[in-house]
Scaffold this motif. Structure first.
Motif, PDB file in Angstrom:
ATOM      1  N   PHE A 114      -7.554   4.646  -7.892  1.00 20.39           N
ATOM      2  CA  PHE A 114      -6.844   4.147  -6.713  1.00 20.39           C
ATOM      3  C   PHE A 114      -7.705   4.419  -5.473  1.00 20.39           C
ATOM      4  CE2 PHE A 114      -2.030   3.383  -6.097  1.00 20.39           C
ATOM      5  CZ  PHE A 114      -2.286   2.375  -5.173  1.00 20.39           C
ATOM      6  N   PRO A 115      -8.198   3.376  -4.792  1.00 23.69           N
ATOM      7  CA  PRO A 115      -8.996   3.606  -3.580  1.00 23.69           C
ATOM      8  C   PRO A 115      -8.130   4.150  -2.450  1.00 23.69           C
ATOM      9  CG  PRO A 115      -9.315   1.375  -4.455  1.00 23.69           C
ATOM     10  CD  PRO A 115      -8.115   1.946  -5.134  1.00 23.69           C
ATOM     11  N   VAL A 119     -14.766  -0.022  -3.441  1.00 27.68           N
ATOM     12  CA  VAL A 119     -13.526  -0.480  -4.072  1.00 27.68           C
ATOM     13  C   VAL A 119     -13.826  -1.155  -5.408  1.00 27.68           C
ATOM     14  CG1 VAL A 119     -11.566  -2.054  -3.870  1.00 27.68           C
ATOM     15  CG2 VAL A 119     -12.287  -0.705  -1.888  1.00 27.68           C
ATOM     16  N   PRO A 162       0.832  -1.208   0.000  1.00 26.59           N
ATOM     17  CA  PRO A 162       0.000   0.000   0.000  1.00 26.59           C
ATOM     18  C   PRO A 162       0.864   1.255   0.000  1.00 26.59           C
ATOM     19  CG  PRO A 162      -0.700  -1.539   1.719  1.00 26.59           C
ATOM     20  CD  PRO A 162       0.613  -2.046   1.201  1.00 26.59           C
ATOM     21  N   GLN A 190      -7.566   9.169  -7.867  1.00 28.60           N
ATOM     22  CA  GLN A 190      -7.640   8.627  -6.507  1.00 28.60           C
ATOM     23  C   GLN A 190      -8.909   9.152  -5.853  1.00 28.60           C
ATOM     24  OE1 GLN A 190      -2.763   8.857  -5.831  1.00 28.60           O
ATOM     25  NE2 GLN A 190      -4.110   9.881  -4.392  1.00 28.60           N
ATOM     26  N   THR A 245     -12.491  -0.255  -9.309  1.00 27.59           N
ATOM     27  CA  THR A 245     -11.521  -1.142  -9.973  1.00 27.59           C
ATOM     28  C   THR A 245     -12.106  -2.150 -10.951  1.00 27.59           C
ATOM     29  OG1 THR A 245     -11.630  -2.672  -8.084  1.00 27.59           O
ATOM     30  CG2 THR A 245      -9.936  -0.954  -8.017  1.00 27.59           C
ATOM     31  N   GLU A 294      -4.312  -0.674  -1.050  1.00 27.05           N
ATOM     32  CA  GLU A 294      -4.832   0.634  -1.389  1.00 27.05           C
ATOM     33  C   GLU A 294      -3.897   1.725  -0.885  1.00 27.05           C
ATOM     34  OE1 GLU A 294      -5.701  -0.202   2.708  1.00 27.05           O
ATOM     35  OE2 GLU A 294      -5.982  -1.424   0.930  1.00 27.05           O
TER      36      GLU A 294
END
Length: 346
Positions: free
Chosen positions: A279-280, A265, A88, A244, A269, A301
């Motif tokens: 991007f979470p 999420v 991450p 993001q 994705t 993440e």
């Protein structure tokens, strides 16, 4: 030409009905998100015959999807930028969120970066106040960013908040680009869908990573009987083109359940006809002790901690070290308590 909407599913549930509606594409101006939302999430919410109404999900046809740019970078582009592929990303938010002058703000960023944070961001309500104006903050923080990169040998990211009236927001994005920054942050709900589309269009030339803060979302998403779900907003912002997006935590201070966060999420994705993945970002009341839960349940993440880093007894540098150590321990499948025996910051 038939333009009427069609109800194709209606099922009674415990506290109401689940209804699915199909709209002809011809009703919409494809690349005009305000137009689409005025239709599917507009006056119907204000009808006196309706006590509660919640837009739970939305599915866009390929013709509409292809009318939007989507993320400029997405997950893969961001990981290439930072050269971090197997863990991450670790971030923090400058605290206190407002009140620091530009020089103290930059010092907090430096301390977080040298401690191990990949990312430091402004908080949602810091814009260009008299005590910390945008231009000075940008200049001084980028000086510290370069210093931290030299010291650590790692790529560091500064997400400066450009949220403002649309024309001013574009000017601030241009200033960030001219100064050599790679990122901007925007409060996507409060600037509005049109302003965000304008920023994304301008970003074709600016080539900046857009970090989306969701301040004000709970006014729409928190009431499970009325409003709009977060995963609907995720799909909209993904189409428009943020890279993001905050999606909740399933732990910490935010209200969403783990299942709701996983749905967010998924919306970031899942396959979307070639649109890049968002991007979470997990952020809100987190500390190093939450990292095993987040990595197990949500994945690699972006994990952001504010007070969870700055509130460390030995300060921001040591707090950032503790957070990186928690990530390392989790990757190695070592319990944090055991890892902490030989890592005093943790």
């Amino acid at each position: 030409l038939k333009l009427g909407a069609t109800v194709f599913y209606l099922k009674r549930e415990e506290e109401g009905f689940l209804c699915k509606v199909a709209y002809p594409n011809e009703l919409f101006e494809y690349d005009n998100m305000p137009n689409i939302l005025s239709s599917v999430a507009g006056n119907i919410f204000g009808m006196k015959e309706i006590k509660n109404l919640r837009l739970e999900d939305i599915h866009f046809p390929i013709e509409i999807i292809n009318s939007y740019k989507g993320p400029k970078f997405g997950i893969d582009g961001i990981r290439r930028l930072l050269k971090v592929y197997d863990r991450p990303l670790l971030g923090t938010i400058v605290k206190p969120k407002i009140g620091l002058n530009s020089y103290d703000h930059a010092q907090v960023c430096y301390d977080a970066w040298v401690g191990g944070c990949d990312v430091v961001k402004d908080d949602e309500n810091l814009s260009s106040q008299k005590f910390n104006d945008f231009k000075t903050r940008l200049r001084e923080t980028l000086k510290m960013k370069e210093k931290a990169e030299r010291k650590t040998g790692e790529k560091k990211i500064y997400m400066i908040n450009i949220t403002a009236e649309t024309n001013e927001m574009i000017k601030r994005a241009e200033l960030a680009k001219k100064a050599g920054n790679e990122y901007v942050m925007v409060d996507v709900l409060t600037v509005g869908f049109s302003a965000l589309q304008t920023l994304r269009n301008a970003n074709e030339k600016l080539n900046l990573v857009i970090h989306a803060h969701r301040a004000m979302h709970a006014a729409l998403t928190k009431n499970l009987k009325h409003g709009i779900s977060m995963k609907v907003l995720v799909k909209i912002y993904r189409l428009i083109g943020v890279d993001q997006l905050h999606i909740g935590t399933g732990v910490g201070k935010m209200f969403e359940t783990l299942e709701e966060v996983k749905e967010n999420v998924k919306a970031c994705t899942e396959e979307m006809h070639g649109i890049k993945k968002v991007f979470p970002v997990c952020s809100g009341g987190l500390h190093p002790g939450h990292i095993p839960f987040l990595m197990k349940n949500i994945g690699n993440e972006i994990i952001q901690m504010g007070g969870g880093i700055h509130g460390h007894p030995l300060g921001t540098v040591e707090g950032a070290k503790a957070a990186r150590q928690a990530i390392d321990a989790t990757i190695k499948n070592i319990p944090l308590e055991k890892y902490a025996e030989h890592h005093i910051q943790l």
